[in-house]
Design a protein around this motif. Structure first.
Motif, mmCIF file in Angstrom:
data_model
loop_
_atom_site.group_PDB
_atom_site.id
_atom_site.type_symbol
_atom_site.label_atom_id
_atom_site.label_comp_id
_atom_site.label_asym_id
_atom_site.label_seq_id
_atom_site.Cartn_x
_atom_site.Cartn_y
_atom_site.Cartn_z
ATOM 1 N N THR A 32 48.515 43.587 35.565
ATOM 2 C CA THR A 32 47.784 43.432 34.310
ATOM 3 C C THR A 32 48.703 43.831 33.146
ATOM 4 O O THR A 32 49.765 44.411 33.350
ATOM 5 N N ASP A 33 48.283 43.516 31.945
ATOM 6 C CA ASP A 33 49.059 43.866 30.740
ATOM 7 C C ASP A 33 50.475 43.294 30.768
ATOM 8 O O ASP A 33 51.432 43.950 30.352
ATOM 9 N N ILE A 34 50.619 42.099 31.287
ATOM 10 C CA ILE A 34 51.957 41.511 31.333
ATOM 11 C C ILE A 34 52.062 40.309 30.403
ATOM 12 O O ILE A 34 52.990 39.511 30.511
ATOM 13 N N GLY A 35 51.108 40.201 29.481
ATOM 14 C CA GLY A 35 51.191 39.175 28.453
ATOM 15 C C GLY A 35 50.633 37.826 28.844
ATOM 16 O O GLY A 35 50.867 36.842 28.136
ATOM 17 N N ILE A 36 49.910 37.753 29.959
ATOM 18 C CA ILE A 36 49.266 36.499 30.338
ATOM 19 C C ILE A 36 47.794 36.751 30.605
ATOM 20 O O ILE A 36 47.374 37.875 30.841
ATOM 21 N N ASP A 37 47.001 35.700 30.566
ATOM 22 C CA ASP A 37 45.567 35.816 30.793
ATOM 23 C C ASP A 37 45.304 36.340 32.205
ATOM 24 O O ASP A 37 45.995 35.985 33.161
ATOM 25 N N SER A 38 44.293 37.192 32.326
ATOM 26 C CA SER A 38 43.992 37.776 33.633
ATOM 27 C C SER A 38 43.563 36.730 34.651
ATOM 28 O O SER A 38 43.716 36.942 35.855
ATOM 29 N N TYR A 39 43.031 35.598 34.200
ATOM 30 C CA TYR A 39 42.656 34.534 35.121
ATOM 31 C C TYR A 39 43.870 33.736 35.609
ATOM 32 O O TYR A 39 43.728 32.842 36.446
ATOM 33 N N ALA A 40 45.029 34.049 35.096
ATOM 34 C CA ALA A 40 46.263 33.411 35.565
ATOM 35 C C ALA A 40 46.957 34.250 36.624
ATOM 36 O O ALA A 40 48.085 33.960 37.013
ATOM 37 N N THR A 41 46.299 35.324 37.095
ATOM 38 C CA THR A 41 46.874 36.178 38.129
ATOM 39 C C THR A 41 46.009 36.127 39.382
ATOM 40 O O THR A 41 44.798 35.917 39.321
ATOM 41 N N ALA A 42 46.662 36.331 40.528
ATOM 42 C CA ALA A 42 45.975 36.267 41.816
ATOM 43 C C ALA A 42 46.644 37.240 42.780
ATOM 44 O O ALA A 42 47.689 37.825 42.481
ATOM 45 N N TRP A 43 46.033 37.420 43.940
ATOM 46 C CA TRP A 43 46.572 38.344 44.927
ATOM 47 C C TRP A 43 46.171 37.899 46.322
ATOM 48 O O TRP A 43 45.283 37.065 46.489
ATOM 49 N N PRO A 283 41.607 35.180 43.007
ATOM 50 C CA PRO A 283 41.917 35.565 41.630
ATOM 51 C C PRO A 283 41.870 37.077 41.465
ATOM 52 O O PRO A 283 41.138 37.766 42.180
ATOM 53 N N CYS A 284 42.658 37.602 40.535
ATOM 54 C CA CYS A 284 42.520 39.026 40.235
ATOM 55 C C CYS A 284 41.143 39.327 39.666
ATOM 56 O O CYS A 284 40.581 40.391 39.927
ATOM 57 N N ARG A 285 40.600 38.422 38.896
ATOM 58 C CA ARG A 285 39.253 38.611 38.364
ATOM 59 C C ARG A 285 38.213 38.350 39.443
ATOM 60 O O ARG A 285 38.243 37.317 40.109
ATOM 61 N N ALA A 286 37.297 39.294 39.639
ATOM 62 C CA ALA A 286 36.153 39.041 40.514
ATOM 63 C C ALA A 286 35.367 37.864 39.946
ATOM 64 O O ALA A 286 35.280 37.683 38.729
ATOM 65 N N TYR A 287 34.791 37.076 40.818
ATOM 66 C CA TYR A 287 34.149 35.839 40.388
ATOM 67 C C TYR A 287 33.056 35.476 41.378
ATOM 68 O O TYR A 287 32.877 36.116 42.411
ATOM 69 N N ASN A 288 32.325 34.426 41.060
ATOM 70 C CA ASN A 288 31.310 33.883 41.933
ATOM 71 C C ASN A 288 31.586 32.406 42.124
ATOM 72 O O ASN A 288 32.042 31.749 41.186
ATOM 73 N N ARG A 289 31.332 31.893 43.304
ATOM 74 C CA ARG A 289 31.466 30.442 43.488
ATOM 75 C C ARG A 289 30.156 29.722 43.212
ATOM 76 O O ARG A 289 30.075 28.507 43.370
ATOM 77 N N GLU A 290 29.142 30.488 42.810
ATOM 78 C CA GLU A 290 27.904 29.914 42.297
ATOM 79 C C GLU A 290 27.744 30.358 40.854
ATOM 80 O O GLU A 290 28.116 31.477 40.500
ATOM 81 N N ALA A 309 35.121 45.650 26.885
ATOM 82 C CA ALA A 309 35.586 44.340 26.456
ATOM 83 C C ALA A 309 36.669 43.834 27.396
ATOM 84 O O ALA A 309 37.163 44.551 28.261
ATOM 85 N N GLU A 310 37.077 42.594 27.210
ATOM 86 C CA GLU A 310 38.039 41.954 28.083
ATOM 87 C C GLU A 310 39.331 42.738 28.210
ATOM 88 O O GLU A 310 39.902 42.854 29.287
ATOM 89 N N TYR A 311 39.811 43.308 27.112
ATOM 90 C CA TYR A 311 41.130 43.925 27.164
ATOM 91 C C TYR A 311 41.163 45.197 28.008
ATOM 92 O O TYR A 311 42.224 45.706 28.324
ATOM 93 N N TYR A 312 40.019 45.728 28.401
ATOM 94 C CA TYR A 312 40.031 46.912 29.253
ATOM 95 C C TYR A 312 40.270 46.568 30.720
ATOM 96 O O TYR A 312 40.674 47.432 31.486
ATOM 97 N N ASN A 335 38.394 43.185 36.930
ATOM 98 C CA ASN A 335 39.748 42.812 37.318
ATOM 99 C C ASN A 335 40.139 43.644 38.538
ATOM 100 O O ASN A 335 40.460 44.824 38.430
ATOM 101 N N GLN A 336 40.109 43.001 39.711
ATOM 102 C CA GLN A 336 40.369 43.713 40.947
ATOM 103 C C GLN A 336 41.789 44.262 41.005
ATOM 104 O O GLN A 336 42.026 45.368 41.505
ATOM 105 N N CYS A 337 42.750 43.526 40.481
ATOM 106 C CA CYS A 337 44.138 44.000 40.495
ATOM 107 C C CYS A 337 44.293 45.240 39.618
ATOM 108 O O CYS A 337 45.076 46.143 39.941
ATOM 109 N N TYR A 338 43.554 45.296 38.519
ATOM 110 C CA TYR A 338 43.580 46.485 37.668
ATOM 111 C C TYR A 338 43.028 47.697 38.422
ATOM 112 O O TYR A 338 43.557 48.811 38.313
#
Length: 468
Positions: A32-43, A283-290, A309-312, A335-338
């Motif tokens: 996280t905090d690497i200058g890209i959107d959190s939805y552009a990261t995965a693990w 994705p690093c961000r937790a999500y739902n497929r529904e 907020a998002e930046y946290y 953000n699971q990676c965070y």
């Protein structure tokens, strides 16, 4: 005040400051905090291994006998490895930008555009994702460690625990507050949480597992298995390095009266099947497929440290396509990676760590710093047998190691050829039930398994488990 300084103030919130970022590994900012959107990261989850607490760990493993040189191995802590990635072509559509590998096939139900990026960082030959780093953590099932953080956030939605709350948006804690997992027989999420609470965190004494006449003491600990799976081993020493004649089933039989999901007949088959979800790219961000949206969630969850907020990163904004994850700790799109960065004992994995895990034959295949480590894949892979090394797989569990010209030349050649095997649109996924990586003339087929849950017999069970 900068976004990052705001996050540091939030980080002091928690139980006895345990959630203060940096109180463990202090690696916030590697994913996280690497200058890209959190939805552009995965693990993805790579598996576990035994750490001998030395930079020369591979020398402690005797590949011929498949055992540790116990006179040299000091410790024996179990560690896990996971890898983080970034999507350099991310265009801003959050979860709607991706298709996911689910139930042995690609699922594009979340895709909201004409062409979606495969969430395929589990494929060593992908050109959609770039490796950010590999990290290690202690195999510990207590609070504020990897599994607890994973389960109550991303796991809650991926294993459909959120569907079991029947749309509850009352702002109260759910399972994570009550620790009530009594419905584990009918719920994947509760099964995993109940079992997590019964697994050993470190080498744990369990007494005599024989008929009681020997007076010997035995110990249990996690036993790493191939391709990222685990089970419980029974050991004769307090470092849990020397295996006894007893098995996990013997431990189950001795303590069945005090075990819940861990006492089920196929407990680790079920555990490993459910963990397969994280061996494929997530994705690093937790999500739902529904699509899910709870209108009052933010208002009713604005307690200290929650309405963020998002930046946290601890909690995100609404996902723009309503693929929202309202998790068991009452975060939204966490953000699971965070959480891994800030709430666990995370460390950067070294080449010695990767070599040790490769020698033990317990992690999945990954290419790092011009070398191959581990063996086996999940999901599908883009490479073909013609482009894979044909004579470098060690069936005894050695995996890929070393930096010879052959490896480097092959890897460079793969970079030029990868586009030929790009995504499902350019190839046929013909390996039903998971894909195979053929190495050294033998096929290793990792199937996504479907396992039933059944209780073992409680006959002869008279003592409570030391873990419950």
């Amino acid at each position: 005040m900068t976004d990052k300084s705001k996050r540091k103030l939030w980080g002091n919130w928690g139980n006895n400051n345990k959630e203060y970022y940096g109180s463990y590994g202090g690696l916030e900012g590697v994913v996280t905090d690497i200058g890209i959107d959190s939805y552009a990261t995965a693990w993805r989850y790579l598996g576990t291994y035994t750490d001998c607490n030395s930079r020369w760990m591979s020398s402690f493993w005797n590949k011929n006998s498949g055992e540790f040189n116990t006179g040299k191995c000091k410790g024996g802590t179990r560690k896990l490895l996971w890898a983080a990635y970034k999507n350099p072509s991310y265009s801003g559509n959050q979860i709607g930008e991706y298709e996911f590998y689910v139930d042995d096939e690609w699922n594009d139900s979340t895709c909201t555009s004409n062409s979606c990026t495969p969430m395929d960082c589990h494929d060593p030959w992908t050109n959609h994702w770039q490796l950010l780093g590999i990290y290690k953590e202690t195999v510990d099932f207590g609070n504020d460690m990897f599994y607890e953080q994973l389960f109550k956030h991303q796991g809650y939605c991926l294993w459909d625990g959120d569907k079991e709350d029947n749309g509850n948006d009352d702002g109260e804690e759910h399972h994570s507050g009550s620790r009530d997992y009594s419905n584990w027989g009918d719920s994947t999420y509760q099964f995993m949480q109940a079992m997590r609470n019964e697994l050993p965190s470190g080498c744990t004494a369990v007494g005599d597992l024989s008929d009681g006449s020997s007076g010997s003491s035995y110990y249990i600990n996690i036993k790493p298995q191939s391709e990222g799976d685990i089970t419980i081993g029974v050991y004769t020493d307090s470092s849990c390095l020397i295996e006894s004649e007893f098995t996990f089933q013997d431990y189950q039989n001795a303590y069945a009266s005090s075990l819940s999901s861990t006492g089920s007949e196929d407990a680790f088959d079920t555990w490993n099947t459910n963990m397969d979800a994280y061996k494929v790219c997530q994705p690093c961000r937790a999500y739902n497929r529904e699509q899910m949206y709870r209108e009052n969630w933010s208002q009713r969850s604005r307690r200290k440290g929650r309405g963020l907020a998002e930046y946290y990163d601890g909690q995100g904004d609404d996902e723009k396509n309503n693929y929202n994850c309202y998790d068991d700790a009452h975060y939204k799109n966490c953000n699971q990676c965070y959480k891994f960065e800030t709430h666990t004992d995370i460390e950067k994995a070294t080449t010695s760590d990767l070599k040790a895990a490769s020698d033990q034959g317990t992690i999945l295949l990954i290419y790092y710093n011009n070398n191959w480590y581990g063996n086996g894949t999940v999901g599908d892979v883009n490479g073909t047998t013609a482009t894979r090394p044909s004579n470098t797989y060690a069936s005894s569990g050695g995996g890929y190691r070393g930096g010879s010209g052959y490896y480097k030349g092959w890897a460079a050649d793969m970079e030029a050829k990868t586009a030929k095997y790009d995504s499902k649109y350019a190839m046929s996924y013909s390996l039903a039930g998971g894909a195979a990586l053929l190495l050294g003339g033998m096929g290793l087929v990792k199937m996504f398994r479907r396992r039933r849950i059944a209780l073992v017999s409680e006959e002869g069970s008279t003592v409570p488990s030391p873990l419950v």
